[in-house]
Write an enzyme that holds these catalytic residues in place. Structure first.
Site, PDB file in Angstrom:
ATOM      1  N   ASP A   1       0.861  -1.250  -0.014  1.00  0.00           N
ATOM      2  CA  ASP A   1       0.086  -0.037   0.040  1.00  0.00           C
ATOM      3  C   ASP A   1       0.937   1.170  -0.091  1.00  0.00           C
ATOM      4  OD1 ASP A   1      -1.989   2.151   0.288  1.00  0.00           O
ATOM      5  OD2 ASP A   1      -2.953   0.830   2.035  1.00  0.00           O
TER       6      ASP A   1
ATOM      7  N   ASP B   1      -2.510   5.198  -5.023  1.00  0.00           N
ATOM      8  CA  ASP B   1      -2.870   4.205  -3.846  1.00  0.00           C
ATOM      9  C   ASP B   1      -2.819   2.873  -4.516  1.00  0.00           C
ATOM     10  OD1 ASP B   1      -4.008   2.765  -2.139  1.00  0.00           O
ATOM     11  OD2 ASP B   1      -5.586   4.070  -1.628  1.00  0.00           O
TER      12      ASP B   1
END
Ligand SMILES: *[C@@H]1O[C@H](CO)[C@@H](O)[C@H](O)[C@H]1NC(C)=O
Ligand SMILES: *[C@@H]1O[C@H](CO)[C@@H](O)[C@H](O)[C@H]1NC(C)=O
Ligand SMILES: *[C@@H]1O[C@H](CO)[C@@H](O)[C@H](O)[C@H]1NC(C)=O
Ligand SMILES: *[C@@H]1O[C@H](CO)[C@@H](O)[C@H](O)[C@H]1NC(C)=O
Ligand SMILES: *[C@@H]1O[C@H](CO)[C@@H](O)[C@H](O)[C@H]1NC(C)=O
Length: 400
Positions: free
Chosen positions: A98, A288
């Site tokens: 992430d 992201d």
């Protein structure tokens, strides 16, 4: 970003399971998904392969490599994850990598027997690791409706062929219910350390500090959204892989060293006869890698959906009739004066679960932030390089 992903996506899959039966959408099972029972049987899979690899490393410490790569898999066109090992002998866990989050966390063997979301995942067991070092600092993330709660521990972390020593991460003992719908056991954070909770040194910083790769401090993502395969792409440490992109990178400076954040000039929805502009005087955006969605200010996303042939679904998401996906207008993300274009199928998630398929716009409104967030829908088309030496992000046309 952990918060958005949890609330919007996990609960979305849950809602699909509940409401899928009662909505009138097409039902084309594209591939067989594992049943929860099947998944439960896999909990605590064999670690033999990793152990064997590790034994070899134990006898012969690894030399620094120039680069390394981790295979990514995908789940429900929603989650991209890869396997890492924790401790010695290595305990295999599935992790989301992430870029909008800096900490590493994993479900813990110490979670309560009644925490179902936790019990249905692979769990890290410190007692079974000879390289475990106790820390115990409390770790808590407020997700709004529930908290992600645990404590810090330090242990060895195997990623690709690299062995990171003394990596501190959070063992999660209270895993919110929504994680039931996530296949991953935890998250590896790849954002800047200024975002790190409890000042933990993120994994990529330790890889560089321990000289595990000789290359410059860069990593890159190749995302594959081909619906006929579960292979989700690669996370490449220390390099960008030429075979996965064409031409050269367009680099954007990081505007705030927390997220991988940069300036976007404009967004144009291309109706063929005219362009409808959004993010009109420029805006901030980030990458992201934890989600497929593209989020933006709720008011702007709402307006884009007014232009598209969509209808409201649950949880603020919008549904597209699957046969209209191909006719959706292109969307141009203008970066440094250049068009980075997504076509209709690129910004639609096709989620199939238990025989029900639904096509959803990947565009999601965010009430809490004005920053746009570009996820795997974007990266699948534009190979993305994260450069910590020059603090810049590079995009090049992905070669699928
Ligand atoms: C969740 O975290 C917040 C912020 O740290 C805290 O105030 C709250 O009490 C926590 N809630 C629970 C249920 O632990
Ligand atoms: C890890 O920590 C131990 C004990 O604190 C220390 O002896 C060792 O040198 C550390 N290893 C690395 C690679 O930092
Ligand atoms: C990775 O490193 C090897 C040498 O270890 C080198 O031959 C290869 O070209 C590198 N790959 C990339 C993508 O830089
Ligand atoms: C992006 O592409 C559209 C359609 O081809 C074109 O009208 C527009 O001028 C382009 N924008 C930029 C910044 O190149
Ligand atoms: C990338 O380049 C190769 C070889 O020049 C070409 O075959 C391929 O179609 C290109 N891919 C894209 C996405 O432009």
């Amino acid at each position: 970003m952990v918060f958005v992903r949890c609330v919007v996506l996990y609960s979305l899959v849950g809602m699909l399971l509940l409401f899928g039966r009662f909505t009138e959408q097409l039902s084309i099972p594209l591939k067989r998904m594992k049943s929860p029972l099947h998944m439960m049987m896999e909990v605590g899979t064999d670690f033999e392969q990793v152990e064997e690899l590790e034994r070899a490393m134990w006898n012969k410490p690894p030399k620094p490599k120039y680069n390394d790569s981790v295979a990514l898999f995908k789940y429900l066109d929603n989650e991209f994850y890869g396997e890492i090992g924790l401790g010695h002998p290595a305990q295999k866990v599935k992790m989301i990598f992430d870029t909008a989050w800096a900490n590493t966390y994993v479900a813990s063997e110490k979670c309560s027997y009644f925490n179902i979301a936790c019990r249905l995942h692979n769990r890290y067991d410190a007692k079974k690791s000879t390289t475990y070092v106790k820390d115990g600092t409390p770790f808590n993330v407020d997700l709004g409706s529930s908290n992600l709660t645990g404590f810090l521990s330090t242990d060895r972390l195997n990623i690709g062929h690299l062995v990171v020593e003394n990596q501190t991460f959070a063992e999660i003992v209270k895993l919110p219910m929504i994680y039931l719908f996530s296949i991953a056991d935890g998250v590896v954070g790849l954002a800047y350390d200024s975002l790190s909770i409890d000042n933990v040194v993120p994994v990529f910083y330790n890889i560089m500090k321990q000289n595990l790769i000789k290359a410059p401090p860069i990593f890159s993502f190749y995302i594959n959204r081909d619906r006929t395969t579960d292979r989700g792409g690669n996370l490449i440490l220390g390099a960008s892989e030429k075979k996965h992109y064409n031409g050269s990178f367009t680099y954007l400076p990081v505007t705030k060293k927390e997220y991988w954040q940069f300036h976007m000039d404009k967004i144009d929805v291309d109706l063929g006869t005219k362009l409808i502009p959004f993010c009109e005087n420029g805006c901030e955006a980030l990458i992201d890698t934890s989600t497929t969605t593209i989020t933006g200010p709720a008011s702007e996303i709402e307006k884009i959906h007014e232009i598209l042939p969509v209808s409201p679904f649950v949880l603020g998401r919008y549904r597209v009739p699957c046969n209209k996906v191909i006719k959706l207008p292109a969307i141009h993300f203008v970066l440094q004066g250049k068009n980075f274009t997504l076509k209709g199928p690129d910004y639609v998630q096709e989620i199939t679960k238990w025989g029900f398929t639904v096509c959803l716009s990947a565009l999601v409104g965010n009430e809490a932030s004005n920053i746009w967030s570009l996820g795997a829908s974007f990266i699948a088309q534009y190979y993305t390089e994260f450069d910590m030496k020059s603090d810049r992000i590079g995009f090049a046309k992905a070669n699928i």
